[in-house]
Design a protein around this motif. Structure first.
Motif, mmCIF file in Angstrom:
data_model
loop_
_atom_site.group_PDB
_atom_site.id
_atom_site.type_symbol
_atom_site.label_atom_id
_atom_site.label_comp_id
_atom_site.label_asym_id
_atom_site.label_seq_id
_atom_site.Cartn_x
_atom_site.Cartn_y
_atom_site.Cartn_z
ATOM 1 N N MET A 1 -28.049 40.013 -42.503
ATOM 2 C CA MET A 1 -29.328 40.295 -41.850
ATOM 3 C C MET A 1 -29.093 39.774 -40.251
ATOM 4 O O MET A 1 -28.361 38.709 -40.120
ATOM 5 N N ALA A 2 -29.626 40.339 -39.488
ATOM 6 C CA ALA A 2 -29.553 40.080 -37.996
ATOM 7 C C ALA A 2 -30.232 38.749 -37.682
ATOM 8 O O ALA A 2 -31.071 38.565 -38.260
ATOM 9 N N LYS A 3 -30.110 38.151 -36.726
ATOM 10 C CA LYS A 3 -30.679 37.001 -36.266
ATOM 11 C C LYS A 3 -31.987 37.378 -35.877
ATOM 12 O O LYS A 3 -32.259 38.410 -35.203
ATOM 13 N N LYS A 4 -32.914 36.355 -36.025
ATOM 14 C CA LYS A 4 -34.341 36.563 -35.896
ATOM 15 C C LYS A 4 -34.557 36.692 -34.172
ATOM 16 O O LYS A 4 -34.122 35.634 -33.658
ATOM 17 N N SER A 5 -35.383 37.511 -33.777
ATOM 18 C CA SER A 5 -35.722 37.229 -32.326
ATOM 19 C C SER A 5 -37.107 37.970 -32.215
ATOM 20 O O SER A 5 -37.366 38.806 -32.824
ATOM 21 N N PRO A 6 -37.959 37.823 -31.163
ATOM 22 C CA PRO A 6 -38.954 38.154 -30.782
ATOM 23 C C PRO A 6 -38.995 39.602 -30.716
ATOM 24 O O PRO A 6 -38.397 40.173 -29.882
ATOM 25 N N VAL A 7 -40.307 40.156 -30.725
ATOM 26 C CA VAL A 7 -40.332 41.644 -30.654
ATOM 27 C C VAL A 7 -41.389 41.739 -29.382
ATOM 28 O O VAL A 7 -42.566 41.377 -29.759
ATOM 29 N N SER A 8 -41.040 42.372 -28.384
ATOM 30 C CA SER A 8 -41.812 42.517 -27.383
ATOM 31 C C SER A 8 -43.013 43.732 -27.244
ATOM 32 O O SER A 8 -42.859 44.618 -28.259
ATOM 33 N N ARG A 9 -44.132 43.360 -27.060
ATOM 34 C CA ARG A 9 -45.136 44.297 -27.410
ATOM 35 C C ARG A 9 -44.988 45.510 -26.414
ATOM 36 O O ARG A 9 -44.913 45.404 -24.970
ATOM 37 N N PRO A 10 -44.992 46.608 -26.904
ATOM 38 C CA PRO A 10 -44.625 47.761 -25.930
ATOM 39 C C PRO A 10 -45.942 48.124 -25.350
ATOM 40 O O PRO A 10 -47.128 47.765 -25.742
ATOM 41 N N THR A 11 -45.852 48.900 -24.118
ATOM 42 C CA THR A 11 -47.002 48.994 -23.677
ATOM 43 C C THR A 11 -47.411 50.656 -23.814
ATOM 44 O O THR A 11 -46.450 51.517 -23.851
ATOM 45 N N LYS A 12 -48.588 50.869 -23.828
ATOM 46 C CA LYS A 12 -49.228 52.530 -24.154
ATOM 47 C C LYS A 12 -49.000 53.066 -22.684
ATOM 48 O O LYS A 12 -48.793 52.442 -21.806
#
Length: 113
Positions: free
Chosen positions: A1-12
């Motif tokens: 399993m990959a290291k946990k990292s934040p998921v950035s919010r994509p812009t519409k």
């Protein structure tokens, strides 16, 4: 399993991208997120959707502070108040669909007192 990292919010496609125009803006943003997370989330949503809407919390600066020069181009300077209850301010300008954060003040800036 990959290291946990934040998921950035994509812009519409209809939203603006937000970038830091200075290291001070990045530091100020980080400091405000640490102390006012909900207000800063709301500020980010506002700035991605309607950065030039005039509201009690968002307006163009006036006088000597009304414009800013960035890479040889002059822009209208705006001020956003993440909360109407304290003095924190976000100074920014808009270039197309990009909101550039010029300065993020954790307290009321002396220039506008």
């Amino acid at each position: 399993m990959a290291k946990k990292s934040p998921v950035s919010r994509p812009t519409k496609k209809t939203e603006n991208e937000i970038l830091f125009a200075s290291s001070q803006a990045a530091k100020g943003w980080r400091d405000l997120v640490a102390t006012r997370r909900n207000a800063m989330t709301d500020a980010r949503d506002f700035l991605t959707r309607t950065p030039t809407a005039v509201t009690p919390a968002n307006d163009r600066l006036r006088g000597e502070l009304a414009t800013v020069s960035y890479h040889g181009t002059t822009y209208d300077r705006w001020q956003h108040k993440p909360s109407l209850r304290d003095g924190a301010r976000i100074w920014f300008f808009v270039d197309g669909q990009t909101v550039l954060l010029e300065d993020v003040h954790t307290a009321h800036p002396n220039e506008t007192k």
